[in-house]
Design an enzyme around this catalytic site. Structure first.
Site, PDB file in Angstrom:
ATOM      1  N   CYS A 101      50.346  70.942 138.517  1.00  0.00           N
ATOM      2  CA  CYS A 101      50.320  72.136 139.345  1.00  0.00           C
ATOM      3  C   CYS A 101      48.923  72.738 139.143  1.00  0.00           C
ATOM      4  CB  CYS A 101      51.379  73.116 138.856  1.00  0.00           C
ATOM      5  SG  CYS A 101      51.495  74.595 139.873  1.00  0.00           S
ATOM      6  N   HIS A 206      54.507  79.128 144.101  1.00  0.00           N
ATOM      7  CA  HIS A 206      53.491  78.456 144.915  1.00  0.00           C
ATOM      8  C   HIS A 206      53.155  79.298 146.151  1.00  0.00           C
ATOM      9  CE1 HIS A 206      54.676  74.328 143.091  1.00  0.00           C
ATOM     10  NE2 HIS A 206      53.923  75.056 142.286  1.00  0.00           N
ATOM     11  N   PHE A 207      51.907  79.234 146.543  1.00  0.00           N
ATOM     12  CA  PHE A 207      51.519  80.031 147.716  1.00  0.00           C
ATOM     13  C   PHE A 207      50.239  79.515 148.341  1.00  0.00           C
ATOM     14  CE2 PHE A 207      49.413  82.242 144.122  1.00  0.00           C
ATOM     15  CZ  PHE A 207      48.107  82.236 144.557  1.00  0.00           C
ATOM     16  N   HIS A 238      47.920  77.472 145.642  1.00  0.00           N
ATOM     17  CA  HIS A 238      48.557  77.198 144.356  1.00  0.00           C
ATOM     18  C   HIS A 238      49.786  76.338 144.604  1.00  0.00           C
ATOM     19  CE1 HIS A 238      51.085  78.881 140.741  1.00  0.00           C
ATOM     20  NE2 HIS A 238      50.579  77.691 140.480  1.00  0.00           N
ATOM     21  N   GLY A 382      46.990  85.791 140.533  1.00  0.00           N
ATOM     22  CA  GLY A 382      47.756  86.905 139.973  1.00  0.00           C
ATOM     23  C   GLY A 382      49.120  86.956 140.625  1.00  0.00           C
ATOM     24  N   HIS A 407      46.554  80.802 132.975  1.00  0.00           N
ATOM     25  CA  HIS A 407      46.714  80.190 134.309  1.00  0.00           C
ATOM     26  C   HIS A 407      47.217  81.193 135.337  1.00  0.00           C
ATOM     27  CE1 HIS A 407      50.996  80.419 133.920  1.00  0.00           C
ATOM     28  NE2 HIS A 407      51.239  79.599 134.898  1.00  0.00           N
ATOM     29  N   GLY A 410      51.601  85.606 134.389  1.00  0.00           N
ATOM     30  CA  GLY A 410      52.742  85.410 133.495  1.00  0.00           C
ATOM     31  C   GLY A 410      53.855  86.386 133.843  1.00  0.00           C
TER      32      GLY A 410
END
Length: 484
Positions: A101, A206-207, A238, A382, A407, A410
């Site tokens: 990823c 994911h985006f 992402h 973010g 990454h 969170g």
DNA sequence: ATGTCC
């Protein structure tokens, strides 16, 4: 037992859980966090997992946790651990289900002012052209032989099929393909799940976002990365290896559980299932993992071209006239064999990064020529309501974290907790009121991805800046969001 | 993260 009794403050941004926390820890566990982050986002499960990782054979220096740490499968997400090749292990839980990823940013020469009037149209076009959501079929149909080639060659295969440019590969980590991928180590089930998923976004966090450059924090480096004035529009992607990587992770967890018993490796958590790197199971996992990593790069490469074409259509100009160059592509879920220096000696290690981004400093031979003298771009997403960041790796990252940083933001709330808290809230409207257009395949899943469910990525990135691990270059903010 | 249980 309370981990707090064993957390030692190294300095304002470094904390360690000593080996006395649990008998069997081979090294301490180190957490990068501000006191604030440590206290308010204290995730005991995740800290306990960081301590458990320290049990793994062959681990060198520390079990490391980044400031975006949260609970994962076996390893915490935001965890880094490097193992010696001769007596160390590899663990699928140390990579994660979504193998390789990662993130990529496309630059444009458009400004926010120019994009704003067509923003809804652009969001609609991207949402039409980039398949998103669970399941979901992509634009590329592949035969078994072609899938083998994708496993071996990653992003390069996509470029040859007309999805992207040769230059894209120069600014993709590892050129968009890990060596050593072996399709023979990949199950039929993984093939079946992955076959139709190339060029799809997936779900969860994911985006695909259209973002504006919000603030430049280091102008000379930003310019080198192609980031100019505030308001410049970029595309932030992402996503990962979809059901393909997920199935490979599951297949090898099933293989490694009994294998670990055979190798008489005792660990405090069965989710840490592992096998010696130098064993048939370990070698086969790394070969299958590389295949999934290459699938993820092919996936991001394919989506890149879909996004470029969508922009060209909406702005009625050729792609080249819009720029649309790739800034960089970097993964955050992998186990990679890398050369490092430890205690003054060169050492080849298997570096597990699970929800941790590679961040090599200036001068590293693996960096593309374009960035060799400034350092590797680090792309940190973010949440969909606030910011994303671009940073650069610093030498201290090599010395302390095997060239790794956080990454993302969170989570602070589990998916279920976020859903409960935001029941009845119209998140699409709330974001639209702030000028952010959201198109989601399943709007019911949006609550799980709301800003409230995440830490503030600004605070996370700040920790690494203060700790001297990475340097913040630019802040981005979302204009349009495409989600699964 | 994930054909959210072959």
């Amino acid at each position: 037992m309370d981990w707090r009794r064993f957390v030692e403050r190294i300095d304002d941004y470094r904390w360690e859980i000593s080996r006395s926390y649990k008998a069997g820890m081979r090294v301490p566990a180190r957490i990068y966090a501000s006191e604030d982050l440590l206290r308010t986002a204290a995730d005991e499960e995740a800290f306990d997992q960081a301590a458990n990782v320290a049990f793994l054979p062959g681990i060198v220096w520390r079990s490391l946790a980044m400031p975006d740490i949260h609970q994962g499968y076996g390893f915490p997400i935001g965890g880094v651990a490097a193992m010696r090749l001769d007596d160390g292990v590899v663990s699928p839980g140390g990579v994660g289900f979504d193998i390789n990823c990662g993130t990529r940013i496309l630059l444009t020469n458009l400004t926010e002012d120019a994009v704003r009037p067509r923003l809804v149209q652009l969001a609609n076009q991207l949402f039409r052209d980039v398949p998103a959501g669970l399941g979901g079929e992509g634009p590329v149909r592949v035969t078994d032989g072609e899938l083998d080639a994708i496993m071996r060659r990653g992003a390069a295969w996509m470029v040859e099929e007309g999805f992207g440019r040769a230059e894209d590969l120069e600014v993709t980590e590892s050129g968009g393909a890990l060596e050593g991928a072996d399709p023979a180590c990949v199950s039929k089930r993984a093939r079946d799940r992955g076959r139709a998923q190339l060029g799809t976004l997936g779900s969860g966090n994911h985006f695909l976002e259209v973002q504006a450059l919000d603030e430049v924090l280091d102008e000379p480096i930003a310019r080198r990365f192609g980031l100019g004035d505030p308001g410049q529009v970029v595309v932030f992607l992402h996503t990962g290896s979809r059901g393909f990587g997920h199935q490979i992770c599951q297949d090898f967890l099933d293989i490694m559980e009994p294998a670990q018993r055979r190798y008489e490796i005792e660990l405090p958590d069965r989710q840490l299932a592992c096998a010696p790197i130098d064993s048939p199971e370990g070698r086969r996992y790394l070969a299958a993992m590389a295949a999934a990593a290459n699938f993820a790069w092919a996936n991001r490469q394919c989506i890149t071209e879909l996004a470029r074409r969508a922009f060209a259509r909406v702005f009625e100009r050729p792609i080249e006239a819009l720029g649309m160059d790739l800034l960089y592509d970097v993964g955050h879920n992998s186990a990679k064999v890398e050369d490092h220096t430890f205690a003054g000696r060169p050492l080849r290690l298997c570096v597990h990064r699970k929800g941790a981004t590679r961040a090599f400093p200036a001068g590293h031979p693996e960096l593309p020529e374009r960035y060799r003298d400034v350092g590797q771009p680090v792309l940190v997403p973010g949440d969909m309501g606030r910011y994303s960041y671009v940073s650069v790796g610093l030498p201290a990252a090599m010395e302390e974290t095997w060239g790794s940083v956080c990454h993302g933001a969170g989570r602070v709330q589990s998916r279920n907790a976020a859903k409960r808290m935001l029941r009845g809230v119209d998140l699409v409207k709330r974001l639209r009121d702030r000028g952010i257009i959201v198109r989601a395949q399943n709007p019911r899943l949006l609550a799980e991805e709301a800003s409230e469910a995440y830490k503030d990525v600004s605070r996370v990135v700040e920790v690494l800046e203060h700790a001297g691990i990475s340097h913040t270059v630019a802040r981005l903010r979302p204009l349009a969001v495409v989600k699964g």
